[in-house]
Scaffold this motif. Sequence first.
Motif, mmCIF file in Angstrom:
data_model
loop_
_atom_site.group_PDB
_atom_site.id
_atom_site.type_symbol
_atom_site.label_atom_id
_atom_site.label_comp_id
_atom_site.label_asym_id
_atom_site.label_seq_id
_atom_site.Cartn_x
_atom_site.Cartn_y
_atom_site.Cartn_z
ATOM 1 N N LEU A 192 6.133 -32.342 16.478
ATOM 2 C CA LEU A 192 5.576 -32.489 17.275
ATOM 3 C C LEU A 192 4.788 -33.948 17.127
ATOM 4 O O LEU A 192 4.941 -34.695 17.274
ATOM 5 C CB LEU A 192 5.646 -32.243 18.974
ATOM 6 N N TYR A 193 3.622 -33.891 16.489
ATOM 7 C CA TYR A 193 2.196 -34.057 16.092
ATOM 8 C C TYR A 193 1.881 -33.584 14.532
ATOM 9 O O TYR A 193 0.997 -34.831 14.660
ATOM 10 C CB TYR A 193 1.274 -33.140 16.986
ATOM 11 N N GLY A 194 2.263 -33.100 13.483
ATOM 12 C CA GLY A 194 2.355 -33.373 12.419
ATOM 13 C C GLY A 194 1.462 -32.156 12.011
ATOM 14 O O GLY A 194 1.202 -30.744 12.950
ATOM 15 N N SER A 195 1.256 -32.262 10.581
ATOM 16 C CA SER A 195 0.447 -31.303 10.131
ATOM 17 C C SER A 195 -1.019 -30.653 11.023
ATOM 18 O O SER A 195 -1.710 -31.765 11.807
ATOM 19 C CB SER A 195 -0.099 -30.683 8.708
ATOM 20 N N ASP A 196 -1.519 -29.329 11.225
ATOM 21 C CA ASP A 196 -2.685 -29.141 11.280
ATOM 22 C C ASP A 196 -2.661 -28.450 12.888
ATOM 23 O O ASP A 196 -3.268 -27.998 13.687
ATOM 24 C CB ASP A 196 -4.148 -29.726 11.869
ATOM 25 N N ALA A 197 -0.987 -28.331 13.647
ATOM 26 C CA ALA A 197 -0.656 -27.810 14.633
ATOM 27 C C ALA A 197 -0.346 -26.604 14.906
ATOM 28 O O ALA A 197 0.773 -26.548 15.199
ATOM 29 C CB ALA A 197 -0.020 -29.122 15.176
ATOM 30 N N VAL A 198 -0.589 -25.294 14.127
ATOM 31 C CA VAL A 198 -0.518 -24.131 14.079
ATOM 32 C C VAL A 198 -0.800 -23.436 15.416
ATOM 33 O O VAL A 198 0.523 -22.918 15.627
ATOM 34 C CB VAL A 198 -1.366 -23.850 12.685
ATOM 35 N N ALA A 199 -2.580 -23.354 15.640
ATOM 36 C CA ALA A 199 -2.470 -22.785 16.676
ATOM 37 C C ALA A 199 -2.370 -23.133 18.287
ATOM 38 O O ALA A 199 -1.938 -22.440 19.204
ATOM 39 C CB ALA A 199 -3.806 -21.953 16.752
ATOM 40 N N ALA A 216 11.784 -32.121 15.353
ATOM 41 C CA ALA A 216 12.213 -31.741 14.260
ATOM 42 C C ALA A 216 10.994 -33.448 13.350
ATOM 43 O O ALA A 216 11.178 -34.866 14.598
ATOM 44 C CB ALA A 216 13.521 -32.344 13.374
ATOM 45 N N ARG A 217 10.995 -32.740 12.329
ATOM 46 C CA ARG A 217 9.884 -34.042 11.816
ATOM 47 C C ARG A 217 9.518 -33.681 10.286
ATOM 48 O O ARG A 217 10.119 -32.467 9.483
ATOM 49 C CB ARG A 217 8.534 -33.684 11.804
ATOM 50 N N TYR A 218 9.952 -34.835 9.505
ATOM 51 C CA TYR A 218 9.844 -34.642 8.077
ATOM 52 C C TYR A 218 8.298 -35.403 7.570
ATOM 53 O O TYR A 218 8.373 -36.924 7.905
ATOM 54 C CB TYR A 218 11.166 -35.809 6.989
ATOM 55 N N GLU A 219 7.294 -35.190 7.008
ATOM 56 C CA GLU A 219 6.365 -35.095 6.410
ATOM 57 C C GLU A 219 6.124 -35.231 5.356
ATOM 58 O O GLU A 219 6.725 -34.455 4.574
ATOM 59 C CB GLU A 219 5.249 -34.332 6.988
ATOM 60 N N ASN A 239 5.187 -24.422 11.014
ATOM 61 C CA ASN A 239 4.607 -25.504 10.594
ATOM 62 C C ASN A 239 4.060 -25.512 9.174
ATOM 63 O O ASN A 239 4.527 -24.767 8.557
ATOM 64 C CB ASN A 239 3.172 -25.358 11.647
ATOM 65 N N TYR A 240 2.926 -26.400 9.114
ATOM 66 C CA TYR A 240 2.892 -26.717 7.502
ATOM 67 C C TYR A 240 1.732 -27.509 7.201
ATOM 68 O O TYR A 240 1.678 -28.459 8.409
ATOM 69 C CB TYR A 240 4.083 -27.634 7.267
ATOM 70 N N ARG A 241 0.881 -27.005 6.727
ATOM 71 C CA ARG A 241 -0.670 -27.903 6.468
ATOM 72 C C ARG A 241 -1.200 -27.606 5.240
ATOM 73 O O ARG A 241 -1.171 -26.829 4.167
ATOM 74 C CB ARG A 241 -1.915 -27.120 7.566
ATOM 75 N N ALA A 242 -1.183 -28.794 4.246
ATOM 76 C CA ALA A 242 -0.988 -28.764 3.172
ATOM 77 C C ALA A 242 -2.812 -28.725 3.424
ATOM 78 O O ALA A 242 -4.010 -28.948 4.234
ATOM 79 C CB ALA A 242 -1.557 -30.553 2.911
ATOM 80 N N PRO A 243 -3.432 -28.394 1.879
ATOM 81 C CA PRO A 243 -5.240 -27.883 2.123
ATOM 82 C C PRO A 243 -5.628 -29.227 2.486
ATOM 83 O O PRO A 243 -5.240 -30.358 1.532
ATOM 84 C CB PRO A 243 -5.213 -28.156 0.702
ATOM 85 N N SER A 244 -6.953 -29.123 2.931
ATOM 86 C CA SER A 244 -7.340 -30.911 2.917
ATOM 87 C C SER A 244 -8.026 -31.110 1.443
ATOM 88 O O SER A 244 -7.964 -30.594 1.026
ATOM 89 C CB SER A 244 -9.221 -30.149 4.341
ATOM 90 N N LEU A 245 -8.844 -32.099 1.712
ATOM 91 C CA LEU A 245 -9.321 -32.951 0.715
ATOM 92 C C LEU A 245 -10.553 -32.507 0.153
ATOM 93 O O LEU A 245 -10.886 -31.941 -1.384
ATOM 94 C CB LEU A 245 -9.326 -34.346 0.949
ATOM 95 N N ALA A 246 -11.313 -31.951 1.339
ATOM 96 C CA ALA A 246 -12.624 -30.971 1.205
ATOM 97 C C ALA A 246 -11.985 -29.926 0.359
ATOM 98 O O ALA A 246 -13.095 -29.076 -0.663
ATOM 99 C CB ALA A 246 -13.006 -30.816 2.470
#
Length: 809
Positions: A160-167, A481-484, A516-523
């Motif tokens: 629905l909203y993209g990465s980071d929305a795991v919890a 469904a989302r393709y990111e 869900n999918y979360r790429a490593p943050s830039l930091a």
Amino acid sequence: MSPRLSASPLGLAIALALSPFVASAQDATNLDTVIVTGTRASDRTVLESTSPVDVLTAEDIRKAGVINGELGSALQSLLPSFNFPRQSNSGGADHVRAAQLRGLSPDQVLVLVNGKRRHHSALVSTGSKIGRGTTPVDFNAIPVSAIKRIEVLRDGAGALYGSDAVAGVINVILDNTPEGGAIEASFGAHHTDLKPIGRTLTDGQTGNFSANVGTALSDDGGFLRVGVEYKNREATNRAGFDQIPPWDQTDANLALQGQRNYVLGDGASKDLNAWLNTEIPFGETSTFYAFGTYNQRDSEGANYFRYPDGEANWKEIYPNGYRPISEGENRDVQAVAGARGQWGEWTYDASLDFGQNDFTYRMRNTLNASLGPTSPTRFKTADYQYAQSVANLDLGRVFEQSETITHTLGLGAEARHERYETRPGDPDSYAAGPFTDRPTGSQAGGGLTPQDAADLARDVASVYASVSSQIGDHFSSDIAARYEHHDDFGGELTGKLGLRYEFTPAFALRGSVSNNYRAPSLAQIGYESTSTGYNAAGQLVQGRLLSVNNPIARGLGATDLKPEKSLNTSLGFTSRIGDNFDVSLDLFQIDIDDRIALSEAITGDALTDFVQQQYGISGLESASFFVNAADTRTRGAELVANWRHALGDGQLQLTGTWAYAKTELKNVLPTPAALQALDPAYVLFGVEESNTLTDATPRTRAQFSASWSNDRWSLTSRVSRHGSATRVFNFGGGFEPTQTYQAEWQLDAEAEYRITPQWSVAIGGQNLTDNYPDLSNEDIYYYGNLPYDVLSPIGSNGAYFYGRVRYTF
């Protein structure tokens, strides 16, 4: 309780303060509020949602956030799944506190403001326990007075909203009242018996002032609402008497024995917040909207004491030793503008969202020992910046398949650009001076060096579709469904299915499954730092946090980071019996592969010699870097029950909540052969960092609340039970002290009286019984200086009492 007492405001205040009923995870009067989070349907309420959603009102948040005016503290009081520990002697975490939802990492919860993605902090939390290695969203940069309500989706929502929305997702909805306003001022302080030193203390004096006003801009719904806040908080200190570590017991140092040389508590801070929210209709069906928030915070943090006789001190500067003080200058802004309306049978919402956090880190009352007795005592150690720009287009349409079947289709596209930058500190903050037998860099926070500086950017694009369906009176569903696509990690398809079936008006089942999918943050990819400080055993070391691309990290076995991938499943029921009682219970499981965390600190002569021989860098005594540490499984349950009934000439509401979340490790990353070749005792991901992901957060929290109100009085009480938490240290040589801090109870209460329809006054307190966590044992309390740990959500500040006055117009 007698009928006379039950109808008396004073009697109710006493009864509620002693009541075993406590804080609400959602106001039951909002069960019929139409939610906008977690679904594209435009008419669903809390109990009709296919996933659990809590709704917190402005009144809930305003009262619960009275300590320091903090939104994060208010959410911890109101949401049993939300953890917001207070940090001390924890580096950057003293300035930007990290929050958890369902026991997961702070960067695994997505925060929205008015449905638009909120940026996170620029400061990497490396010295903390909770949130270690993350750049969390700074909840306290969002003004409390700006909030109309908050919706909390406790479920995975990446599709629905993209990465980071795991919890889950926390959606902060700003006040859009077209007219009127409010002015509010409060003052409070901690008043507590500090048993480790046998004294009664009053400190942490806190003053909050807020004002907001709205005005109608047109007859057809246009408005402008603006507000400001100012908060000033004095420091607290719960340190004990110094027994002096055995390796520092010289005559000059022992002369300080029995004094309070350390600080354990909240640092002083000052906040200035401003916000606006506006809508202006145009055309026949469209509306222009804009909103924004601004925060400027100056804060202080605590650090370990440096003794007079020690390699980190020059007596010419500090004859009696010194305690470095960190200073944070935090500037945070979000600005959003867009338009929404109708295109025939379609709705549209197009927006541009910009957010940026700038953090300048300074140290005072310190020195760079390698520069000798002429060293400066103040330094700027680094500048950090994170910026995020988002362009978003949402389209929606309602299709009526039949009289009893309705579908709401949502389509959209999003483009996001992120940039992360760090800049070096003052040259003297990292310089290696002529005194080579002394540690280099400013003590307690060595400056970023030019080679530490990072400048990274990323572009993310996504397209998404969702369908929310109502089939008859009993069945509803949400499919998304989302393709990111990340330009540095490629693309990923995520999806979500949520179902709800209402057997009777009094009972319904709901469940969902999503990935869900979360790429490593830039930091996490590019952040580096060099520091001189004390390790967990209290010994002075020079260390570096290395990016995975650093040659030294590669030589120690670092590899490219992989994205985290997760699978969420949940099953629950809701029940509503008449207008008096409702209950919901949801069970969930969250499997996360390739969980990102910091490695253990690699220390010892083998490391120092290896880096000297292979890379020509001398004196490196500690190194760590980010790794895909393990696969994890989090299982839990969340219960919310509400009962309401008329009592006297007012309304009584009782609420009980309970949350449980347990995280276990699977497939732990093995120690690389390159690292074991240096020393077979080296472990890349061991007991300390495993403890961070599993047992350092309380597994259970429970709350029960009671509130009664009429036209004049508003009386509330809340009893909270914070579950146990475990701390594990690795001091080397097989010495791994462990302590479990047992569950603690907390009592809060408030009485508010409306003198006139415009004026009201309130008095109240939090942690009225002046309860503290367990004292740390002798292996952990650092020779009497740090008697309490930061893990327990009850904190270590003791009781807080306050008064408040409010004027509305």
